[in-house]
Structure formats: structure tokens, C-alpha cells
Design a protein around this motif. Sequence first.
Motif, PDB file in Angstrom:
ATOM      1  N   PRO A 227       0.904  -1.286  -0.005  1.00 49.76           N
ATOM      2  CA  PRO A 227       0.146  -0.019   0.164  1.00 49.76           C
ATOM      3  C   PRO A 227       0.819   1.119   0.040  1.00 49.76           C
ATOM      4  CG  PRO A 227      -0.028  -1.007   2.214  1.00 49.76           C
ATOM      5  CD  PRO A 227       0.968  -2.002   1.078  1.00 49.76           C
ATOM      6  N   VAL A 228       0.289   2.357  -0.552  1.00 47.84           N
ATOM      7  CA  VAL A 228       1.024   3.736  -0.351  1.00 47.84           C
ATOM      8  C   VAL A 228       0.725   4.422   0.796  1.00 47.84           C
ATOM      9  CG1 VAL A 228       1.351   5.861  -1.571  1.00 47.84           C
ATOM     10  CG2 VAL A 228       1.182   3.754  -2.963  1.00 47.84           C
ATOM     11  N   LEU A 229       1.512   4.487   1.783  1.00 48.42           N
ATOM     12  CA  LEU A 229       1.075   5.003   3.040  1.00 48.42           C
ATOM     13  C   LEU A 229       1.160   6.404   3.157  1.00 48.42           C
ATOM     14  CD1 LEU A 229       3.443   2.492   4.862  1.00 48.42           C
ATOM     15  CD2 LEU A 229       1.051   2.316   4.655  1.00 48.42           C
TER      16      LEU A 229
ATOM     17  N   ARG B 270       5.326  14.624  -3.279  1.00 49.47           N
ATOM     18  CA  ARG B 270       5.292  13.249  -2.766  1.00 49.47           C
ATOM     19  C   ARG B 270       3.916  12.892  -2.435  1.00 49.47           C
ATOM     20  NH1 ARG B 270       8.921  12.625   2.172  1.00 49.47           N
ATOM     21  NH2 ARG B 270       7.755  14.113   3.129  1.00 49.47           N
ATOM     22  N   VAL B 271       3.332  11.752  -2.815  1.00 55.15           N
ATOM     23  CA  VAL B 271       1.972  11.510  -2.356  1.00 55.15           C
ATOM     24  C   VAL B 271       1.964  10.304  -1.344  1.00 55.15           C
ATOM     25  CG1 VAL B 271       1.242  12.084  -4.887  1.00 55.15           C
ATOM     26  CG2 VAL B 271       1.968   9.875  -4.450  1.00 55.15           C
ATOM     27  N   GLY B 272       3.048   9.792  -0.978  1.00 54.24           N
ATOM     28  CA  GLY B 272       3.090   8.798  -0.097  1.00 54.24           C
ATOM     29  C   GLY B 272       4.578   8.004   0.085  1.00 54.24           C
ATOM     30  N   ARG B 273       4.489   6.947   0.737  1.00 56.82           N
ATOM     31  CA  ARG B 273       5.734   6.115   0.774  1.00 56.82           C
ATOM     32  C   ARG B 273       5.421   4.702   0.830  1.00 56.82           C
ATOM     33  NH1 ARG B 273      10.685   6.863   2.291  1.00 56.82           N
ATOM     34  NH2 ARG B 273      11.894   5.681   3.693  1.00 56.82           N
ATOM     35  N   VAL B 274       6.350   3.762   0.250  1.00 52.97           N
ATOM     36  CA  VAL B 274       5.958   2.182   0.356  1.00 52.97           C
ATOM     37  C   VAL B 274       7.022   1.670   1.252  1.00 52.97           C
ATOM     38  CG1 VAL B 274       4.862   2.175  -1.917  1.00 52.97           C
ATOM     39  CG2 VAL B 274       7.358   1.925  -1.971  1.00 52.97           C
TER      40      VAL B 274
ATOM     41  N   GLY C 180      11.903   1.715   3.281  1.00 51.21           N
ATOM     42  CA  GLY C 180      10.942   2.574   2.448  1.00 51.21           C
ATOM     43  C   GLY C 180      11.344   3.259   1.433  1.00 51.21           C
ATOM     44  N   LEU C 181      10.604   3.703   0.441  1.00 54.95           N
ATOM     45  CA  LEU C 181      10.850   4.546  -0.577  1.00 54.95           C
ATOM     46  C   LEU C 181       9.557   5.482  -0.805  1.00 54.95           C
ATOM     47  CD1 LEU C 181      11.873   2.083  -3.427  1.00 54.95           C
ATOM     48  CD2 LEU C 181      13.474   3.410  -1.993  1.00 54.95           C
ATOM     49  N   ASP C 182       9.846   6.934  -1.078  1.00 55.66           N
ATOM     50  CA  ASP C 182       8.861   7.641  -1.199  1.00 55.66           C
ATOM     51  C   ASP C 182       8.296   7.547  -2.455  1.00 55.66           C
ATOM     52  OD1 ASP C 182       9.331   9.134   1.052  1.00 55.66           O
ATOM     53  OD2 ASP C 182      10.536  10.506   0.324  1.00 55.66           O
ATOM     54  N   VAL C 183       6.991   7.986  -2.841  1.00 52.88           N
ATOM     55  CA  VAL C 183       6.423   7.764  -4.076  1.00 52.88           C
ATOM     56  C   VAL C 183       5.988   9.172  -4.612  1.00 52.88           C
ATOM     57  CG1 VAL C 183       4.496   6.861  -4.989  1.00 52.88           C
ATOM     58  CG2 VAL C 183       5.284   5.358  -3.439  1.00 52.88           C
ATOM     59  N   TRP C 184       6.338   9.517  -5.658  1.00 49.50           N
ATOM     60  CA  TRP C 184       6.120  10.918  -6.103  1.00 49.50           C
ATOM     61  C   TRP C 184       5.078  10.799  -7.249  1.00 49.50           C
ATOM     62  CZ3 TRP C 184       8.844  14.572  -3.300  1.00 49.50           C
ATOM     63  CH2 TRP C 184       9.834  14.092  -2.683  1.00 49.50           C
ATOM     64  N   TRP C 185       4.516  12.071  -7.299  1.00 52.94           N
ATOM     65  CA  TRP C 185       3.734  12.175  -8.559  1.00 52.94           C
ATOM     66  C   TRP C 185       4.278  13.325  -9.508  1.00 52.94           C
ATOM     67  CZ3 TRP C 185      -0.375  10.243 -11.095  1.00 52.94           C
ATOM     68  CH2 TRP C 185      -0.922  11.033 -11.867  1.00 52.94           C
TER      69      TRP C 185
END
Length: 197
Positions: free
Chosen positions: A73-75, A96-100, A107-112
Motif C-alpha cells: 500500500p501507499v502510506l 510526494r504522494v506517499g511512501r511504500v 521504505g521509498l517515497d512515491v512521487w507524482w
Amino acid sequence: MDALPLLDWRRSVASLYAEVRATAEPADGHALWCAGRETLLRDHPQSPVPTAARAEFRLRTWPYDPAYRFVVPVLATEDEVRSVSTPTDGLVSQDRVGRVQLGDLGGLDVWWLAVYGGGVFVPLRDATSGDTTYGGGRYVLDTAKGADLGGGRRDLVIDLNFAYPPSCAYDPAWVCPLPGAGNRLDAAVPVGEQVQS
């Protein structure tokens, strides 16, 4: 810039990832991806591999390891905006829209990416960077360019076996957004594409 070859490159990448997502076994999808990526990098006019090196180009990857495949999940996380100035695309903004969380790896950041039509972007830098992989890091997902391994409404397939270097790894004429602090893992990730020797 010749727009039609670039359009064909993006269609080809998106088609390749669609075929990967349709395979029943991730290892089979990986084999398909390796063959397709090598063909694109060697033969396509929009390849970042310099023209003089294309005929001899061979993709180097580690064997597929299922331990590096995650459906996560994207946290939620605090908002952050990063901007990278590039000579071709201008200022590329990443939100940044979340983290996995990838098990014990971290963990890794999730970017838009707020460019083109937008897209999810997950870069990676790990202990192999600068040794067996590109020193600036690798990309795992870049859905703006068609590199999408799938997932559900709230989760992503993060399969590090598909980590690949950005275009600037092949040719310094390219300027690429690289992983920031939230996309660095202390551990080695010995899967995915390796640097060319």
C-alpha cells in the motif's frame, strides 16, 4: 526533436509493460522485459544509448529474484515538493504522494510527476549504486513514460527486479531527476539492470 519517434518510443515502452503485467509469472514477465528493453535500447531511434554503441549493446541484469517483488500500500506521509531543472523539460516538479515499505529493506517515497500528463515516479538508490549499478540511482516506476508494473487502487507493484538506469546513465547529454534522501536504501539491491562495462 522529432515528435513521432518519441511517441513511438513511449508507446513501445507502455506496450512492453502491458505485456509484463499480463504474464502469469513475474519471472516470465521479467524475461520478456529484459528482451524488450534490450531491443528498444539497441534498435530504437529514441534510445538514450549513443548511436555508435547501439550495435554492440547487450542488457546486463541479475537473475530474477522473487524476494525483491512487493505488492504494497501507499502510506500517507507529509507533503513535499521537489523541483529539478532540466534543459529540455524546464522545471520538473515532483509532489510526494506517499511512501511504500519494502520489508526489511526500508521504505521509498512515491512521487507524482507534475509534467506531461502526470505520473507516479519511484526512483531508487541503494548500496550497489556506483558499483554494479548507475551511481545516480535507478528507476522502478515512471508511469508518465509507461513504466508501470500495476497494482490496485491503493497499492503498487514494486518489483525491484525491474529497476533500470535513467537515460543520463547512457549519455550525459540527458538530465534526469535522481533519487533524493527518501528514495535511498542502505542495503544492496542486487537485482535489476546493471551498468554497462
